[in-house]
Design an enzyme around this catalytic site. Structure first.
Site, short mmCIF file in Angstrom:
data_model
loop_
_atom_site.label_atom_id
_atom_site.label_comp_id
_atom_site.label_asym_id
_atom_site.label_seq_id
_atom_site.Cartn_x
_atom_site.Cartn_y
_atom_site.Cartn_z
N SER A 88 0.84 -1.19 0.00
CA SER A 88 0.00 0.00 0.00
C SER A 88 0.88 1.25 0.00
O SER A 88 1.74 1.39 -0.86
CB SER A 88 -0.95 -0.07 1.20
OG SER A 88 -2.01 0.83 1.08
N ASP A 135 -8.53 -3.91 -6.50
CA ASP A 135 -8.07 -3.35 -5.22
C ASP A 135 -8.80 -2.03 -4.99
O ASP A 135 -8.76 -1.14 -5.84
CB ASP A 135 -6.57 -3.12 -5.29
CG ASP A 135 -5.95 -2.72 -3.95
OD1 ASP A 135 -6.54 -1.89 -3.22
OD2 ASP A 135 -4.87 -3.23 -3.63
N HIS A 175 -7.38 -5.60 -0.89
CA HIS A 175 -6.25 -4.67 -0.88
C HIS A 175 -4.96 -5.43 -0.70
O HIS A 175 -4.75 -6.07 0.33
CB HIS A 175 -6.46 -3.66 0.26
CG HIS A 175 -5.42 -2.59 0.31
ND1 HIS A 175 -4.90 -2.00 -0.82
CD2 HIS A 175 -4.80 -1.99 1.37
CE1 HIS A 175 -4.01 -1.08 -0.46
NE2 HIS A 175 -3.93 -1.06 0.86
#
Length: 519
Positions: free
Chosen positions: A233, A459, A487
């Site tokens: 991320s 995502d 995610h």
């Protein structure tokens, strides 16, 4: 709900706390709000590498000796110093904290991990998810978690008390009239003022570029000539920034759930809103196939059902078993939390069923997981660091409520269900006390060895197009695609992805171009 969050929902620590964090969209960039693009129509410039030689005025930091001490159930802990301001190293120090799990075999070096955020604690992540790492990796690497400056145990940014944060997160994020707009603006201004009061000028030195330089100091202190790194991320932006600044010192680097550094904060927030809409569509498609779906029997009914429920909660917040009220903003945060991983969808169906019956308790628990609120009413510093880093990394997308309203049609087109919330969330950096030091840019990392970029097609927080964009910028990238939901992809029980990443980290064998893995 402030920015692209970390991947805590994917770790054991998230489960222990109740569930993930990650960030939705922050005021400044896009959370995971730490996104970027051609600012106001100007082409993004390229991030230039720093000189290869270590400057003399930083040599003392690179010459420190780490003292690893036993701590935390088989881990070792250490602290080290970095300059508060790399442009003025004589101006004062910061103390940063790291943990490591020593290699179980003959170590080939250290592997630094970062779970995202910005604001996610790498220390908590590593300690909570150690068992999810491949046994071969645990044998071959010292696994290291460094809390970036301003985060967790590394001089954490402080802002609001628990009760103050409760009030802030409950603030109406879809204002319908001038009074509600003024209340939101007042809440954002109060938040910024509290952060400045609690953290002072330190807020001007928590940028991603500075944290990347901190990682290079740690690389030297652990004795590695090259940095091996796993970032998820927001951690992909941190890792890519390191690669751009220090391409000759990149080792084996995996960037999972990538952020596009060339986007400005407005484009990033809009794109992220679209990512959550895609995730919602997949949830709705799945929901209507289950008998316990409380939103209807078709995807259209599910969309109408969630809109009606949130409108009902806006007009009449729900009671919960905690004594707190579930407001529309908290309910939306709970829904968004469940978009981070498809294994949360059954919990969301149950929470929505309870909410329709007048009990907001389960949806509030999802929202609390999003914000990293503990049962005792305290908050981790995740969201405080998230805002501080995002607001420094990119110029604010909006300077006034009028700007938000002008951009609203684009946000609602990108996300009919969450666009209004995410547009208003992006206003908070307008009132931040320190101007952004970063701008949108591309990252080439010319001369670096292969860098593996992992993207998930659906995502919500870091849309797949960002992985494609970052891979297109990095000269040595290898794009690894997961055709699935949720995610990030690595360590989420997909053997194809895990095997490809592990083969690269262990043997340096990068995935073939175009490698694609399915559910």
């Amino acid at each position: 709900m402030r920015a692209v969050r970390s991947t805590r929902v994917l770790s054991a620590m998230a489960a222990a706390a109740a569930l993930l964090l990650a960030g939705c969209s922050s005021g400044g960039g896009a959370s995971d709000s730490s996104v970027r693009g051609a600012q106001q129509g100007r082409p993004a410039t390229a991030l230039e590498p720093l000189p290869a030689a270590i400057p003399a005025n930083l040599s003392a930091y690179y010459a420190q000796k780490l003292s690893w001490q036993a701590c935390d159930q088989g881990f070792e802990c250490a602290t080290f110093k970095v300059p508060l301001d790399y442009a003025n190293p004589a101006g004062g120090d910061l103390t940063l904290s790291a943990v490591r799990k020593p290699a179980g075999g003959a170590a080939q070096g250290s592997l630094l991990v970062n779970p995202g955020g910005p604001g996610g604690s790498a220390i908590d992540y590593l300690e909570g998810s150690i068992d999810s790492f491949d046994p071969g990796l645990r044998a071959a690497y010292h696994l290291v978690g460094l809390d970036p400056r301003g985060v967790g145990r590394s001089s954490p940014v402080a802002c609001l008390s628990g009760p103050q944060m409760d009030a802030y997160t409950a603030t109406d994020m879809t204002p319908d009239n001038l009074g509600e707009i003024n209340a939101l603006v007042a809440a954002d201004k109060n938040y910024a003022a509290a952060c400045e009061m609690q953290s002072g000028s330190f807020l001007g030195h928590v940028s991603t570029a500075e944290s990347a330089r901190d990682m290079d100091v740690l690389r030297a202190l652990v004795g590695d000539s090259r940095l091996n790194f796993l970032g998820k991320s927001y951690g992909t932006f941190l890792g890519a920034t390191y690669a751009g600044l220090f391409p000759s010192r990149v080792g084996r680097m995996v960037l999972d759930g990538a952020i596009d550094p060339s986007l400005d904060s407005l484009a990033g927030n809009q794109t992220q809103a679209g990512g959550f809409e895609v995730a919602w569509a997949d949830f709705a498609k799945d929901c209507v196939t289950h008998q316990d779906c409380p939103l209807g029997r078709t995807e259209q009914q599910a969309g109408q059902g969630i809109d009606a429920l949130l409108k009902q909660i806006h007009d009449q917040p729900l009671n919960t078993d905690s004594g707190r009220k579930l407001t529309e903003s908290l309910a939306t945060a709970g829904v968004i939390e469940a978009m981070y991983a498809d294994y949360l969808w059954p919990s969301l169906r149950s929470a929505l069923t309870s909410a329709k019956a007048g009990d907001g308790s389960a949806l509030l628990k999802l929202a609390d997981a999003y914000y990293e609120r503990s049962p005792d009413g305290s908050y981790a510093n995740l969201m405080f660091a998230n805002t501080a880093i995002n607001c420094l990394d990119l110029p604010a997308p909006f300077s006034s409520p009028e700007d938000v309203e002008r951009a609203m049609p684009a946000f609602q087109k990108a996300s009919p269900h969450f666009g209004r919330d995410m547009a208003w969330m992006a206003l908070s950096c307008a009132y931040w006390p320190y101007k952004a030091t970063g701008t949108p840019h591309t990252i080439r990392a010319a001369g670096a060895p292969p860098i593996v970029v992992v993207g998930t097609t659906r995502d919500p927080a870091t849309p797949y197009v960002w992985a494609q964009a970052l891979a297109g910028q990095l000269e040595s990238s290898r794009l690894l695609t997961y055709d699935g939901d949720g995610h990030t992809a690595y360590q989420r029980h997909n053997a194809c992805i895990d095997n490809a990443v592990n083969a690269y980290l262990l043997a340096g064998t990068a995935p073939n171009p175009g490698t694609r893995c399915a559910k």
